[in-house]
Design an enzyme around this catalytic site. Structure first.
Site, short mmCIF file in Angstrom:
data_model
loop_
_atom_site.label_atom_id
_atom_site.label_comp_id
_atom_site.label_asym_id
_atom_site.label_seq_id
_atom_site.Cartn_x
_atom_site.Cartn_y
_atom_site.Cartn_z
N ASP A 57 0.72 -1.59 -0.97
CA ASP A 57 0.18 0.02 0.28
C ASP A 57 0.86 0.93 0.51
OD1 ASP A 57 1.14 0.16 3.11
OD2 ASP A 57 -1.19 0.26 3.62
N SER A 58 2.05 1.28 -0.44
CA SER A 58 2.97 2.23 -0.32
C SER A 58 2.46 2.60 -1.45
CB SER A 58 4.87 1.95 -0.28
OG SER A 58 4.59 0.52 -0.76
N ASP A 96 -0.81 -6.02 -0.62
CA ASP A 96 -1.44 -5.56 1.21
C ASP A 96 -2.71 -5.26 0.83
OD1 ASP A 96 0.46 -4.87 3.15
OD2 ASP A 96 1.29 -2.82 2.11
N LYS A 125 -1.02 -9.41 3.36
CA LYS A 125 -0.93 -9.29 3.48
C LYS A 125 -1.52 -8.12 5.01
CE LYS A 125 3.37 -5.80 4.25
NZ LYS A 125 2.62 -4.59 4.38
N GLU A 127 -1.45 -5.74 9.08
CA GLU A 127 -0.97 -4.73 9.41
C GLU A 127 -2.31 -5.25 10.38
OE1 GLU A 127 -0.98 -0.73 8.80
OE2 GLU A 127 0.55 -1.36 7.72
N GLU A 194 8.86 -4.70 10.80
CA GLU A 194 8.95 -3.07 10.41
C GLU A 194 9.53 -1.80 11.59
OE1 GLU A 194 6.34 -1.16 7.76
OE2 GLU A 194 7.60 1.13 7.62
O1 KIV Z 1 3.37 -1.00 1.89
C1 KIV Z 1 4.78 -1.70 1.82
O2 KIV Z 1 5.37 -1.18 1.01
C2 KIV Z 1 4.96 -2.55 2.95
C3 KIV Z 1 6.47 -2.84 3.00
C4 KIV Z 1 7.71 -1.31 3.55
C5 KIV Z 1 7.00 -3.72 3.83
O3 KIV Z 1 4.30 -2.84 3.56
#
Ligand code: KIV
Length: 282
Positions: A57-58, A96, A125, A127, A194
Site C-alpha cells: 500500500d506504499s 497488501d 499482508k 498490519e 518494521e
Molecule cells: O507497503 C509497503 O511497501 C510495505 C513494506 C514497507 C513492508 O508494507
C-alpha cells in the site's frame, strides 16, 4: 530462464509452503522481498531473483503521490496487483490489504482478500497483532495465505503520532512478541517486522517458527524488504536511515530527459537514422 534469476539458481516458482520454512537459524538463505506496482517493475524485480513481490500500500505514497498509505482502496490494490501478476513472475505475489479493508468484520475481510486473490495475489499482508486475529483466522479458513506486519505499522500513523520506531520500552517489546506468537497461532506464514530496534528484530525472529522479514528492524531477521523506489533512488530528498540506495534513477532520469529536451530544442533529434525514408525505404 531469465537474467539474474538463473544466476541466483532460483528456477522454480516461490510457494507459500517453501517460504514458510525459510528460517535462517535452520540453515535457510535470507528471504528477499521487494515491492512492485506494475508489470515492468515486477519483471525487473523478478528477473533480479527476489523471492516475494509485495504490491504494497506504499503504492499510495511512492506512485500516487499521497502523504500516507491511508488513501488507497481494495480496487486500487487489485488494479496494481493484476498488472504485477500479468508479468507472470516466479516470485510469490503478496498484495497488501489497505486500511479499512480488514477492520470491519471477518466476512468483509475475506471478501476483500478474495478480490486481491482474483486479481492475481498468491497471499495477502495485513498490519497489526492480536486485535486482527479473527480476520487472520477467517482468511486462513478461506484458504488465503496471510503475511503479518508488526512494529511500525504505517496504517496506524495517526495513533502512533508519526512514523516512530516501536518497541523501545520493555512492555511494548514484550507486547510485540506476544502479537507475533498470536499471529503464528492464527496461521500466518511470515511476518514483516518494521521499524523496531535491531535487538527486538532478533528476539522476534528467535521467538517465531515462521520467517520474519525486516525493514528497519536490523540484520537478524530471516529476510529483508525494501520499497523498489527507495532502493532504486527514485524518490526525492534524503532516504530514511533504514534504506540503502543501489541506484540513482531519479537523477539519471532527470539527466536523460534534459538531454532529450536539449536535442529537440537544438534540432539534433531526430537524426536521419531516427527518421523514415520515402516510398517505404528504411
Ligand atoms: O507497503 C509497503 O511497501 C510495505 C513494506 C514497507 C513492508 O508494507
Amino acid at each position: 530462464m531469465t537474467g539474474a534469476a538463473g544466476a541466483s539458481g532460483r528456477s522454480r516458482a516461490s510457494t507459500v509452503p517453501a517460504l514458510r520454512a525459510r528460517k535462517v537459524a535452520a540453515g535457510a538463505e535470507p528471504l528477499v522481498m521487494v515491492t512492485a506496482y506494475d508489470a515492468p517493475g515486477a519483471r525487473m524485480v523478478d528477473d533480479a531473483g527476489v523471492d516475494v513481490i509485495l504490491v504494497g500500500d506504499s503504492l499510495a505514497m511512492v506512485v500516487l503521490g499521497h502523504d500516507d498509505t491511508l488513501h488507497v482502496t481494495v480496487d486500487d490494490l487489485a488494479h496494481h496487483t493484476a498488472a504485477v501478476a500479468r508479468s507472470r513472475p516466479r516470485a510469490l505475489v503478496v498484495a497488501d490489504m489497505p486500511w479499512l479493508s480488514y477492520h470491519r468484520s471477518p466476512a468483509d475481510t475475506v471478501a476483500n482478500a478474495g478480490t486481491l486473490v482474483r486479481a492475481g495475489a498468491g497471499a495477502v499482508k495485513l498490519e497489526g497483532g492480536r486485535r486482527r486475529l479473527p480476520m487472520v483466522e477467517a482468511l486462513v479458513a478461506a484458504e488465503i495465505p496471510v503475511m503479518g506486519h508488526l512494529g511500525l505499522t504505517p496504517q496506524s500513523v495517526h495513533v502512533m503520532g508519526g512514523y516512530k520506531v516501536q518497541g523501545r520500552k520493555a512492555d511494548d517489546a514484550a507486547g510485540l512478541v506476544d502479537d507475533a506468537l498470536a499471529l503464528v497461532d492464527a496461521g500466518v506464514f511470515a511476518i514483516v517486522v518494521e521499524g523496531v530496534p535491531a535487538d527486538l528484530g532478533a528476539r522476534l525472529t528467535e521467538a517465531v517458527p515462521v520467517p520474519t522479514v525486516g525493514i528497519g528492524a536490523g540484520p537478524h531477521c530471516d529476510g529483508q524488504v525494501l520499497v523498489l523506489h527507495d532502493l532504486l533512488g527514485l524518490g526525492e530528498g534524503p532516504p530514511p536511515r533504514f534504506v540503502r540506495r543501489y541506484a540513482s534513477l531519479r537523477d539519471d532520469g532527470v539527466r536523460a530527459v534534459a538531454a532529450f529536451a536539449a536535442d529537440v530544442r537544438s534540432g539534433a533529434f531526430p537524426s536521419a537514422q531516427e527518421s523514415y525514408g520515402p516510398g517505404g525505404a528504411g
